[in-house]
Write a protein that holds these residues in place. Structure first.
Motif, PDB file in Angstrom:
ATOM      1  N   GLU A 130       0.825  -1.205   0.000  1.00 24.28           N
ATOM      2  CA  GLU A 130       0.000   0.000   0.000  1.00 24.28           C
ATOM      3  C   GLU A 130       0.862   1.260   0.000  1.00 24.28           C
ATOM      4  OE1 GLU A 130      -3.641   2.043   2.598  1.00 24.28           O
ATOM      5  OE2 GLU A 130      -2.517   0.343   3.413  1.00 24.28           O
TER       6      GLU A 130
ATOM      7  N   ALA B   7       2.591   1.813  -3.445  1.00 23.03           N
ATOM      8  CA  ALA B   7       1.608   2.236  -4.444  1.00 23.03           C
ATOM      9  C   ALA B   7       1.181   3.679  -4.213  1.00 23.03           C
ATOM     10  CB  ALA B   7       0.395   1.311  -4.415  1.00 23.03           C
ATOM     11  N   ASP B   8       0.966   4.044  -2.967  1.00 23.22           N
ATOM     12  CA  ASP B   8       0.559   5.412  -2.653  1.00 23.22           C
ATOM     13  C   ASP B   8       1.649   6.408  -3.051  1.00 23.22           C
ATOM     14  OD1 ASP B   8      -1.288   7.344  -1.189  1.00 23.22           O
ATOM     15  OD2 ASP B   8       0.571   7.607  -0.059  1.00 23.22           O
TER      16      ASP B   8
ATOM     17  N   GLN C 277       1.675   6.717  -6.843  1.00 19.38           N
ATOM     18  CA  GLN C 277       0.493   7.426  -7.324  1.00 19.38           C
ATOM     19  C   GLN C 277       0.667   8.934  -7.200  1.00 19.38           C
ATOM     20  OE1 GLN C 277      -3.406   6.880  -5.230  1.00 19.38           O
ATOM     21  NE2 GLN C 277      -3.894   5.686  -7.060  1.00 19.38           N
TER      22      GLN C 277
ATOM     23  N   LYS D 261      -3.275   1.744  -6.163  1.00 19.96           N
ATOM     24  CA  LYS D 261      -3.422   1.148  -4.836  1.00 19.96           C
ATOM     25  C   LYS D 261      -4.311  -0.098  -4.876  1.00 19.96           C
ATOM     26  CE  LYS D 261      -4.307   5.015  -2.438  1.00 19.96           C
ATOM     27  NZ  LYS D 261      -4.519   5.897  -1.260  1.00 19.96           N
TER      28      LYS D 261
END
Length: 535
Positions: free
Chosen positions: A337, A340-341, A344, A383
Motif C-alpha cells: 500500500e 503504491a501510494d 500514485q 493502490k
C-alpha cells in the motif's frame, strides 16, 4: 502442424485459430518497406518505422488495428554518427538481441557499453526456416504492430518520476555508414533506440544509481541462492513491478532485468532492480476479431486500456511470477500500500504530460490524447492493483533458503496467525535475521519452506493453526526439524518432507513425516535457479 517457439508473439496462436478461416488475409504480403531516405544536409531524416504494417479494412477487422497508423507515420530522427555520438566515438563490437529485437553493442574509448536496439521487430526467427516466409511467418511479422514503436521513448521520464531505475533511449536513424564495418549490411538504413547498456561499472549513470557494478539476473540470483549476505531491496523491486503494471508491460521474465549492486554493512551486498527492454509496454492486442479471442485464452496478452481489470492482474504478472514469489516474500500488505501510494502521488498529470510531449509531434497527434487518459486512469488504480497483487502472492507462499546454514522459526502469533522468521547461522556469533513476516489464514492457504543446501534447522514453537497447509522441504545437508510445546491431540496440517540424507526429525504425532525424493528445483541453490530459467 506443431513447432516450438521462444517468443511472446501471439501471431502463432492467432494463426491456429484464424488462418483456415481467413487464409487470403494471412497469406497476403504486407506493403513493401519504403526505400531508404535521402540524408538531408542537417543530418536528420523523415522516415516511417514500419510502413509495411498498414493493412486494409478486412485484415484490420480480423487481425487488429493495433498501432499500424503510428508505424506508418514518418517522423523526424537525427542521423546516428558513430564518430561523434559520444566523446571519442563508438566502435561496433557484437550483434545480439532476442528473437524479436536486433541489437548492436558499441564500446566507447573508456570501455563503456552502449547498444542500438531496432525499433522494428522480427519474431519469425523463432520459427522453423520453412515457415518464416509463408503465411504463418508473414502473419507473425504483421503482429509486430501490437507494439507502439515509440513506447520506450517516453518510459524514461515516467520512470524517473516514479523512482525506478531506467535506460535513457534516444531515437536515431542509422544510415549506410562505413563505420559500421562488418555490421553494415545488417544494420544500415533503419530506426533504432540508442541507449546505455546496463552492465558493469555505471558510476557515471545516475539512472542506474551510479552503481559500480551492474550485474545480470543469472549472476544475481546465483549469489542470492548461494549466500544470504546478498539480498534484494524488495521495496525497490516492488516499485518497479507496479510501474510495469502501470505501463501494461507484461513480459517481465528474469532476463528483462539488470541489477545495480551496492555495498552494505557487514560485507553484504544489496541489489536494486533495473528494468530493461520496454518492447511490450503499451501493448495493444485485443482490437481484432481473432486477436480478441486469443486474449481470452492467453490472459497474459493484456492490452493497454484506461482501466486495469483487477481480475486480469494475475495474467498481467504471469511472466514475472517466479521472481515475484521469491523476491517479495517478506513484504507485507502495508508495504504494498505504501509503495503504491508513493508512486500514485509522484506520477502527476504534469509528469505524464511532459513525458508524452517528448514524442515526435506526428505521434503525439495520433496517440497523445488516448495515452493521457490511459495513464491517468491506470495511475488512479495503483493502490487497488497493488492490493490485488499482494492477495495473489499471499495465497501460496514459497520461502527459499540458501546453500548456507539457516534456521527457520515458525510460531503461532494469535488466532489464525503464524509468524515465520528466517535466520542466517554463524559459528561463534549470534544468528542474523534475514526476514520475518506474520501470515493470516484468511489470506494464505499454504506456506512451503525450502531449506536448499546447508545444515538447516526448522523450529516449530507450537503447532500452526491447522488452516495453514505447511510444507517443510529439507533439501541438501543434514537438517534438524524440531517441534516444541505442542499438544498431541491438537489438529495440525504440517508435512515434513524427508529426503533421508541424515536429517534429525523430532516432532510430535500431529506433524506428518513423508519420505520423498527432492525435485531438482527443491534440492539446492543450483536447482532453485531452474525455477527462474537461469541455470
Amino acid at each position: 502442424m506443431s513447432f516450438s517457439y521462444r517468443v511472446w508473439n501471439p501471431a502463432v496462436l492467432s494463426t491456429a485459430l484464424g488462418c483456415g478461416l481467413l487464409f487470403a488475409s494471412c497469406s497476403a504480403p504486407a506493403a513493401p518497406a519504403a526505400a531508404p531516405p535521402v540524408i538531408s544536409p542537417d543530418s536528420t531524416v523523415r522516415v516511417a518505422a514500419g510502413a509495411q504494417y498498414l493493412r486494409g479494412p478486412v485484415h484490420r477487422f480480423f487481425w487488429g488495428k493495433h498501432y499500424r497508423r503510428i508505424w506508418a507515420t514518418p517522423v523526424e530522427a537525427p542521423v546516428f554518427n558513430l564518430r561523434t555520438a559520444v566523446p571519442g566515438g563508438l566502435t561496433p563490437v557484437r550483434e545480439g538481441g532476442s528473437f524479436q529485437t536486433k541489437n548492436l553493442r558499441l564500446l566507447d574509448r573508456n570501455g563503456t557499453e552502449y547498444v542500438l536496439r531496432s525499433v522494428d521487430k522480427d519474431a519469425t526467427k523463432a520459427l522453423p526456416e520453412g515457415l518464416r516466409d509463408g503465411p504463418i511467418g508473414r502473419l507473425m511479422k504483421d503482429q509486430t504492430s501490437v507494439i507502439n514503436p515509440y513506447g520506450a521513448y517516453i518510459v524514461a521520464p515516467l520512470a524517473a518520476a516514479a523512482g525506478v531505475y531506467h535506460t535513457n533511449p534516444r531515437l536515431v536513424y542509422v544510415a549506410d555508414d562505413p563505420a559500421l564495418g562488418e555490421f553494415r549490411k545488417s544494420f544500415a538504413n533503419a530506426l533504432y533506440l540508442f541507449e546505455e547498456r546496463p552492465e558493469g561499472d555505471q558510476r557515471g549513470v545516475s539512472s542506474f544509481g551510479r552503481s559500480a557494478k551492474v550485474e545480470s539476473s543469472r549472476k544475481v540470483f546465483t549469489n542470492l541462492a548461494y549466500n544470504p549476505r546478498h539480498r534484494i531491496d524488495a521495496r525497490w523491486y516492488l516499485r518497479a513491478r507496479l510501474f510495469d503494471m502501470w505501463l501494461g508491460d507484461w513480459s517481465r521474465r528474469e532476463d528483462q532485468w539488470r541489477w545495480a549492486s551496492f555495498p552494505a554493512a557487514g560485507g553484504a551486498t544489496v541489489y536494486r532492480a533495473i528494468p530493461r527492454d520496454r518492447d511490450h509496454a503499451f501493448f495493444k492486442f485485443d482490437d481484432g476479431f481473432f486477436t480478441h479471442i486469443i486474449g481470452w485464452v492467453k490472459s497474459n496478452y493484456q492490452s493497454f486500456h484506461q482501466k486495469i481489470r483487477l481480475s486480469d492482474v494475475e495474467g498481467l504478472n504471469r511472466a514475472a511470477r517466479p521472481m515475484d514469489k521469491s523476491l517479495l516474500v517478506y513484504l507485507t500488505a502495508q508495504d504494498f500500500e505504501q509503495v503504491a501510494d508513493s508512486m500514485q502521488r509522484s506520477l502527476s498529470d504534469p509528469v505524464i504530460a511532459d513525458a508524452l510531449a517528448l514524442w515526435p509531434k506526428e505521434v503525439y497527434a495520433q496517440a497523445g490524447g488516448e495515452f493521457t487518459e490511459n495513464l491517468r486512469g491506470r495511475r488512479d488504480q495503483l493502490k487497488a492493483v497493488a492490493a490485488r497483487f499482494y492477495e495473489l502472492l499471499a495465497r501460496e507462499v514459497e520461502i527459499p533458503g540458501t546453500d548456507q546454514p539457516e534456521r527457520f522459526v515458525l510460531e503461532p502469533a494469535g488466532a489464525g496467525q503464524l509468524r515465520v522468521s528466517q535466520y542466517s547461522l554463524h559459528a561463534g556469533r549470534p544468528d542474523s535475521l534475514v526476514g520475518q513476516r506474520t501470515f493470516s489464514y484468511q489470506q494464505t492457504r499454504s506456506i512451503k519452506i525450502f531449506g536448499l543446501g546447508g545444515n538447516d534447522v526448522f523450529e516449530l514453537r507450537g503447532l500452526p493453526d491447522h488452516r495453514f497447509a505447511i510444507g517443510i522441504y529439507d533439501g541438501a545437508g543434514q537438517d534438524k526439524v524440531v517441534l516444541q510445546n505442542a499438544a498431541a491431540d491438537k489438529p495440525a496440517n504440517v508435512m515434513v518432507y524427508d529426503s533421508g540424507d541424515g536429517n534429525l526429525i523430532t516432532v510430535a504425532k500431529p506433524v506428518k513425516v513423508e519420505p520423498y525424493v527432492p525435485a531438482a528445483t527443491e534440492f539446492d541453490a543450483a536447482g532453485w535457479l531452474l525455477r527462474h530459467r537461469l541455470f
